[in-house]
Scaffold this motif. Structure first.
Motif, mmCIF file in Angstrom:
data_model
loop_
_atom_site.group_PDB
_atom_site.id
_atom_site.type_symbol
_atom_site.label_atom_id
_atom_site.label_comp_id
_atom_site.label_asym_id
_atom_site.label_seq_id
_atom_site.Cartn_x
_atom_site.Cartn_y
_atom_site.Cartn_z
ATOM 1 N N LEU A 71 45.757 79.334 57.708
ATOM 2 C CA LEU A 71 45.944 78.597 56.600
ATOM 3 C C LEU A 71 44.910 78.278 55.839
ATOM 4 O O LEU A 71 43.558 78.021 56.336
ATOM 5 C CB LEU A 71 46.673 77.301 56.883
ATOM 6 N N ILE A 89 44.178 75.990 52.386
ATOM 7 C CA ILE A 89 45.058 74.928 51.541
ATOM 8 C C ILE A 89 44.123 74.399 50.435
ATOM 9 O O ILE A 89 43.046 73.850 50.884
ATOM 10 C CB ILE A 89 45.858 74.026 52.435
ATOM 11 N N GLU A 90 44.716 74.125 49.352
ATOM 12 C CA GLU A 90 43.939 73.426 48.328
ATOM 13 C C GLU A 90 43.540 71.946 48.812
ATOM 14 O O GLU A 90 44.390 71.378 49.397
ATOM 15 C CB GLU A 90 44.716 73.597 46.900
ATOM 16 N N ARG A 113 50.635 71.594 46.630
ATOM 17 C CA ARG A 113 49.105 72.121 47.212
ATOM 18 C C ARG A 113 49.410 73.531 47.109
ATOM 19 O O ARG A 113 50.149 74.257 47.780
ATOM 20 C CB ARG A 113 48.467 71.512 48.356
ATOM 21 N N GLN A 114 48.339 74.396 46.491
ATOM 22 C CA GLN A 114 48.263 75.822 46.727
ATOM 23 C C GLN A 114 48.022 75.997 48.171
ATOM 24 O O GLN A 114 47.023 75.155 48.575
ATOM 25 C CB GLN A 114 47.272 76.397 45.727
ATOM 26 N N ARG A 115 48.371 77.199 48.700
ATOM 27 C CA ARG A 115 48.227 77.563 49.979
ATOM 28 C C ARG A 115 48.548 78.925 50.194
ATOM 29 O O ARG A 115 49.446 79.425 49.716
ATOM 30 C CB ARG A 115 48.816 76.526 50.947
ATOM 31 N N THR A 162 49.296 81.297 53.611
ATOM 32 C CA THR A 162 49.346 81.430 55.178
ATOM 33 C C THR A 162 49.441 82.935 55.503
ATOM 34 O O THR A 162 49.839 83.792 54.666
ATOM 35 C CB THR A 162 50.612 80.870 55.529
#
Length: 180
Positions: free
Chosen positions: A73, A75-76, A87-89, A91
């Motif tokens: 992951l 994540i922003e 939040r941008q992310r 995976t």
């Protein structure tokens, strides 16, 4: 969301740039009893795979040795997100394979670690309980915000498709008038 209103090249660029903002990745592994465990590790990226140099004292190392799998992951950061819930992310579902310590690939990747993280890597290389793992993504997801979620796949992990072209479901509007 629909493909005609999205610039998929912009989406692809955004998803590929997010991991570049970080020196470490978040990992999910599963222990032999089937329980999930979360952790993190410093990483370098090379030819589409993520590499982590991790100690066998850490649960994630034992879990990867046992299962050959890991989730990753990116994540922003919370303080950079416009909305905490969106939040941008990115995976990834990855295979996790150990790179043999006596191989040229090990030396090549450890050189990348040294270039990125400095001389401290030479100390870590001496520790025999550390192992180099290659995490190769096979499938992923990118969430760019509310109702902007994408599946990532393909040999080069460059095929992106919207997960849902209709957006989120909302409750039907109810009239404010009361029945008689």
């Amino acid at each position: 969301m629909n493909d005609k209103t999205l610039d998929m090249n912009e989406v692809r660029d955004a998803y590929q740039q997010l991991p570049e903002q970080f020196n470490s990745l978040l990992m999910a592994t599963v222990n032999p009893a089937g329980f999930p465990e979360a952790s993190y590790a410093a990483y370098v990226k090379h030819e589409g795979s993520f590499y982590v140099y991790v100690s066998e004292l850490a649960a994630h190392t034992r879990n990867m040795a046992h299962s050959g799998l890991a989730g990753v992951l990116f994540i922003e950061d919370e303080d950079k997100a416009g909305n905490l819930f969106a939040r941008q992310r990115v995976t990834y579902q990855c295979t996790a394979l150990e790179v043999a310590r006596d191989s040229q690939a090990f030396e090549d990747i450890m050189s990348l670690f040294e270039a990125k993280f400095g001389e401290f890597i030479n100390f870590l290389k001496q520790l025999q309980d550390f192992h180099l793992y290659r995490l190769t993504p096979h499938k992923g997801n990118f969430v760019q915000g509310f109702a902007r979620a994408f599946t990532i796949d393909g040999e080069a992990m460059d095929q992106i498709r919207p997960i849902n072209d209709k957006g989120h479901k909302t409750a039907p509007n109810r009239s404010s008038s009361q029945p008689n």
